[in-house]
Design a protein around this motif. Structure first.
Motif, mmCIF file in Angstrom:
data_model
loop_
_atom_site.group_PDB
_atom_site.id
_atom_site.type_symbol
_atom_site.label_atom_id
_atom_site.label_comp_id
_atom_site.label_asym_id
_atom_site.label_seq_id
_atom_site.Cartn_x
_atom_site.Cartn_y
_atom_site.Cartn_z
ATOM 1 N N ALA A 39 0.819 -1.213 0.000
ATOM 2 C CA ALA A 39 0.000 0.000 0.000
ATOM 3 C C ALA A 39 0.856 1.267 0.000
ATOM 4 C CB ALA A 39 -0.921 -0.003 1.222
ATOM 5 N N MET A 40 2.033 1.153 0.600
ATOM 6 C CA MET A 40 2.920 2.316 0.658
ATOM 7 C C MET A 40 3.483 2.622 -0.722
ATOM 8 S SD MET A 40 3.856 4.280 3.175
ATOM 9 C CE MET A 40 4.028 5.833 2.320
ATOM 10 N N PHE A 41 3.866 1.590 -1.455
ATOM 11 C CA PHE A 41 4.357 1.801 -2.824
ATOM 12 C C PHE A 41 3.263 2.420 -3.694
ATOM 13 C CE2 PHE A 41 7.229 -1.813 -1.635
ATOM 14 C CZ PHE A 41 8.425 -1.127 -1.776
ATOM 15 N N ALA A 42 2.051 1.912 -3.568
ATOM 16 C CA ALA A 42 0.943 2.426 -4.372
ATOM 17 C C ALA A 42 0.670 3.891 -4.037
ATOM 18 C CB ALA A 42 -0.303 1.578 -4.143
ATOM 19 N N TRP A 43 0.745 4.238 -2.754
ATOM 20 C CA TRP A 43 0.491 5.621 -2.341
ATOM 21 C C TRP A 43 1.570 6.562 -2.865
ATOM 22 C CZ3 TRP A 43 2.823 9.060 1.342
ATOM 23 C CH2 TRP A 43 2.039 10.188 1.649
ATOM 24 N N GLY A 53 -2.457 16.092 -3.968
ATOM 25 C CA GLY A 53 -2.115 15.227 -2.864
ATOM 26 C C GLY A 53 -3.192 14.218 -2.535
ATOM 27 N N LEU A 54 -2.832 13.301 -1.659
ATOM 28 C CA LEU A 54 -3.746 12.238 -1.245
ATOM 29 C C LEU A 54 -3.617 12.020 0.259
ATOM 30 C CD1 LEU A 54 -3.025 9.648 -4.063
ATOM 31 C CD2 LEU A 54 -5.152 10.934 -3.765
ATOM 32 N N PRO A 55 -4.706 11.569 0.903
ATOM 33 C CA PRO A 55 -4.600 11.204 2.322
ATOM 34 C C PRO A 55 -3.633 10.045 2.491
ATOM 35 C CG PRO A 55 -6.899 11.376 1.629
ATOM 36 C CD PRO A 55 -6.069 11.397 0.383
ATOM 37 N N VAL A 56 -3.082 9.933 3.688
ATOM 38 C CA VAL A 56 -2.114 8.876 3.935
ATOM 39 C C VAL A 56 -2.808 7.524 3.982
ATOM 40 C CG1 VAL A 56 -0.595 10.422 5.206
ATOM 41 C CG2 VAL A 56 -2.293 9.094 6.443
ATOM 42 N N PRO A 57 -2.134 6.468 3.565
ATOM 43 C CA PRO A 57 -2.733 5.133 3.643
ATOM 44 C C PRO A 57 -2.789 4.661 5.094
ATOM 45 C CG PRO A 57 -0.467 4.951 2.956
ATOM 46 C CD PRO A 57 -0.768 6.423 3.016
ATOM 47 N N SER A 58 -3.609 3.692 5.346
ATOM 48 C CA SER A 58 -3.724 3.149 6.697
ATOM 49 C C SER A 58 -3.515 1.646 6.658
ATOM 50 C CB SER A 58 -5.114 3.458 7.284
ATOM 51 O OG SER A 58 -6.124 2.903 6.463
ATOM 52 N N GLY A 59 -3.248 1.097 7.824
ATOM 53 C CA GLY A 59 -3.054 -0.341 7.922
ATOM 54 C C GLY A 59 -1.592 -0.715 7.965
ATOM 55 N N GLY A 60 -1.314 -1.843 8.585
ATOM 56 C CA GLY A 60 0.063 -2.333 8.688
ATOM 57 C C GLY A 60 0.922 -1.319 9.415
ATOM 58 N N ASN A 61 2.163 -1.158 8.941
ATOM 59 C CA ASN A 61 3.048 -0.169 9.564
ATOM 60 C C ASN A 61 3.212 1.064 8.672
ATOM 61 O OD1 ASN A 61 4.512 -1.358 7.547
ATOM 62 N ND2 ASN A 61 6.407 -1.588 8.752
ATOM 63 N N THR A 62 2.231 1.301 7.785
ATOM 64 C CA THR A 62 2.328 2.479 6.921
ATOM 65 C C THR A 62 2.303 3.763 7.733
ATOM 66 O OG1 THR A 62 -0.074 2.458 6.584
ATOM 67 C CG2 THR A 62 1.274 1.336 4.930
ATOM 68 N N ASP A 63 1.605 3.781 8.857
ATOM 69 C CA ASP A 63 1.524 4.977 9.681
ATOM 70 C C ASP A 63 2.911 5.404 10.160
ATOM 71 O OD1 ASP A 63 -0.433 6.829 11.061
ATOM 72 O OD2 ASP A 63 0.736 6.121 12.766
ATOM 73 N N VAL A 64 3.715 4.440 10.581
ATOM 74 C CA VAL A 64 5.072 4.730 11.048
ATOM 75 C C VAL A 64 5.929 5.255 9.896
ATOM 76 C CG1 VAL A 64 7.166 3.722 12.031
ATOM 77 C CG2 VAL A 64 4.922 3.020 12.882
#
Length: 316
Positions: A39-43, A53-64
């Motif tokens: 999801a981080m690569f896609a974002w 811009g886009l909102p940040v992805p959620s889930g997993g450790n993407t927040d960190v």
């Protein structure tokens, strides 16, 4: 961490690449993320191309990961792209990468007024930086004419300018580069604070790049105190130069006191040396220009004078 309603874009100073599940984000340093979520690569792929811009992805450790990207300013808030077709496109992107409100920063430069006292080896470099940055109000004050021996370091002038008032030749250069600037010139040698005051704009800025008379810093400070103007000074020696700091009106009394202490310690004022070398003037002038522009923008700068090393090793 901002809430999910906030939107971000890839910093104009950053690029990224993928190697399997490893993410590398490049700017001044390299951030390596192993086992990066898909999801981080896609974002990142999406925000690289979306100016809104886009909102940040959620889930997993993407927040960190996003927290780290924000802290390192590898992703930033969307910025004003109305400057894309202007001369300041790259500069606005630079401001955005610093985390500034980039469009507002450029507008602040356009609204600023700077008086350049002395458009010689140092003042000419500062002037070039101001014009390049898009400062919209300029007053040039200098009582000299262009001389052949100026041309080794005063790059605003051409051989055919020899004999012309410096403010006329420099003003012509400004009009060619920044025709929309509000430009005033005065062929005048300043010897009193009263003579300088009419050339200052309330709340503006002063570049002190002349070296005569000996009491010039004091009289400039007095004029700035009267008009509520910030000032910056600089000069070149043989092996070292000095640049700044930018002195705000509230700091002028302390600056005057330090000048009195220095004068008491040094005794009789020393006449500035006649020797000159172009690159050292450019180094000091560019440093002054950077600090002045950041000062206009309210970006934190050093609070003490820069000691600029002009010759790092002894000659053999």
């Amino acid at each position: 961490m901002a809430d999910g309603s906030d939107r971000y874009v890839l910093s104009p100073a950053a690029t990224w690449s993928r190697d399997g599940d490893e993410l590398r984000v490049f700017s001044d340093d390299v951030l390596l993320v192993r086992r990066c979520p898909e999801a981080m690569f896609a974002w990142l792929d999406a925000v690289s191309d979306d100016p809104l811009g886009l909102p940040v992805p959620s889930g997993g450790n993407t927040d960190v990961i996003v927290r780290t990207l924000l802290r390192l300013r590898l992703v930033v808030a969307p910025f004003d792209r109305s400057w894309q077709s202007s001369a300041w496109r790259n500069q606005v992107e630079y401001f955005a990468a610093l985390g500034l409100d980039a469009g507002a920063a450029q507008e602040r430069l356009r609204a600023a007024h700077v008086t350049v006292l002395g458009v010689g080896g140092i003042g000419g470099v500062v002037l070039a930086e101001l014009v390049g940055a898009g400062v919209g109000g300029l007053t040039l004050v200098d009582g000299d004419r262009v001389a052949l021996e100026n041309l080794n370091r005063q790059y605003l002038y051409r051989r055919r300018d020899v004999g012309r008032p410096k403010v006329d030749a420099a003003g012509e250069w400004v009009r060619e580069r920044l025709p929309e600037a509000e430009l005033t010139t005065a062929m005048e040698t300043i010897t009193t604070s009263e003579a300088l005051v009419p050339h200052l704009r309330e709340g503006g800025f002063l570049v002190v790049a002349a070296d005569r008379p000996a009491a010039l810093p004091e009289l400039c400070a007095q004029a700035c105190l009267e008009r509520g103007v910030s000032m910056i000074t600089g000069g070149c020696g043989l092996r070292v130069g000095s640049s700044g700091p930018l002195i705000r009106p509230a700091d002028v009394p302390a600056f005057l006191a330090s000048l009195q202490e220095a004068k008491a310690a040094a005794g009789t004022a020393v006449t500035p040396m006649a020797a000159s070398f172009g690159p050292v003037n450019t180094l000091v002038g560019a440093t002054m220009g950077r600090d002045l522009l950041f000062g206009i923008l309210g970006v934190s700068a050093r609070t003490t004078s820069h000691r600029v090393e002009l010759l790092g090793t002894a000659l053999t």
